[in-house]
Write an enzyme that holds these catalytic residues in place. Structure first.
Site, PDB file in Angstrom:
ATOM      1  N   LEU A 226      -4.052   7.780  -1.316  1.00 21.76           N
ATOM      2  CA  LEU A 226      -4.878   7.937   0.100  1.00 21.76           C
ATOM      3  C   LEU A 226      -4.533   6.893   1.296  1.00 21.76           C
ATOM      4  CD1 LEU A 226      -6.744   9.680   1.786  1.00 21.76           C
ATOM      5  CD2 LEU A 226      -8.598   8.596   1.086  1.00 21.76           C
ATOM      6  N   ASP A 227      -3.832   7.433   2.351  1.00 23.06           N
ATOM      7  CA  ASP A 227      -3.620   6.506   3.326  1.00 23.06           C
ATOM      8  C   ASP A 227      -2.567   5.248   2.910  1.00 23.06           C
ATOM      9  OD1 ASP A 227      -4.952   7.789   5.024  1.00 23.06           O
ATOM     10  OD2 ASP A 227      -6.929   6.508   4.941  1.00 23.06           O
ATOM     11  N   GLU A 228      -1.935   5.522   1.691  1.00 20.29           N
ATOM     12  CA  GLU A 228      -0.868   4.643   1.321  1.00 20.29           C
ATOM     13  C   GLU A 228       0.490   5.023   1.208  1.00 20.29           C
ATOM     14  OE1 GLU A 228      -2.272   2.607  -2.163  1.00 20.29           O
ATOM     15  OE2 GLU A 228      -4.412   2.134  -1.238  1.00 20.29           O
TER      16      GLU A 228
END
Length: 283
Positions: A226-228
């Site tokens: 997530l978000d990476e």
């Protein structure tokens, strides 16, 4: 006449630039732009070459086949695109409209060489905005109990529209492998750049209380982390103790619209190559 674009990655070795230039010359093409990068640590070569086909001896349907011997000789992964291709985009949004409205406005103004073919939301708020822009709107509500069925319906809808890029324009749902695996390196997300310092709700309130001096936005390809995912574009703006929470939120929204548009444009203009967990973005 449209131009052709070669996107290349392969193990680095002498003669790569010469081989690609020689191919274009032999086809009587004319190079307009050429940019390359070598990842020294990994020993990998990346290149984007855009060339004219006006006087070329190859038709556009022959370029990939003609380039195959060069690619095989050097172990290249090579994709061929053309400047008149207009990738089919679906934009997903929740309640906030700033990124969605900005993308639709840029698209109507001819700034994005693509086709926005659908707006999809887990809320009904943006139906009028999509209709005004002449884009079909689909409301797919979701709850924790219906998430699996909603994502299955979402994938079916995206495939029905033959979508080539999914843009998460502040779509406040965590996508699972059902969607991510269906569109690898084809989903772009946007979020504030306070992570991982200020996680969870009300990040601008947290930032203002900590007296941050920079705010920013990050656009990246969505992955299971997530978000990476691999970052495509980022930007920042200085702020000070004089800025209220409302000021920070307003400046953050402005950054999000610009950064997301920049990332989408880079993708649809065939300027990005994903390598591991980072992205090569050609100018």
């Amino acid at each position: 006449m449209p131009t052709a674009v070669l996107l290349i990655s392969c193990p680095d070795r002498p003669g790569l630039v010469h081989a690609v230039a020689e191919f274009v010359l032999a086809a009587n093409g004319n190079v307009l732009h050429a940019e390359q990068h070598v990842d020294r640590e990994a020993g990998v070569f990346f290149q984007r070459v855009e060339f004219e086909l006006d006087e070329a001896t190859l038709g556009r349907d022959q370029v990939a086949t003609a380039f195959a011997p060069v690619a095989n000789r050097f172990g290249m992964h090579a994709d061929v695109h053309f400047s008149d291709e207009r990738p089919r985009i679906a934009v997903l949004a929740s309640r906030e409209a700033h990124c969605l409205g900005d993308l639709l406005g840029r698209w109507r103004a001819g700034e994005l060489p693509a086709e926005i073919v659908a707006v999809i939301s887990n809320h009904a708020d943006h139906a009028a905005l999509a209709t005004f822009s002449g884009v079909p709107f689909h409301h797919l509500p979701v709850t924790p109990d219906t998430k699996a069925a909603q994502e299955a319906a979402l994938v079916e809808l995206l495939r029905g529209y033959r979508v080539e890029l999914v843009v998460l324009a502040r779509y406040m749902q965590v996508l699972t492998s059902t969607v991510l695996d269906a569109f690898p390196a084809q989903i772009i997300n946007i979020h504030h750049s306070f992570l991982p310092a200020f996680v969870g709700a009300r990040p601008y309130h947290q930032a203002q209380q900590r007296g941050v001096k920079l705010i920013g936005a990050t656009a990246h390809y969505a992955t299971a982390d997530l978000d990476e995912g691999p970052i495509i574009a980022q930007d920042v703006e200085p702020v000070s103790h004089r800025d209220s929470v409302a000021d920070l939120i307003g400046k953050g929204r402005d950054l999000e619209t610009v950064v997301l548009a920049r990332a989408v444009r880079a993708h649809v203009e065939h300027r990005t190559l994903v390598f591991g967990n980072k992205t090569i973005v050609f100018g």
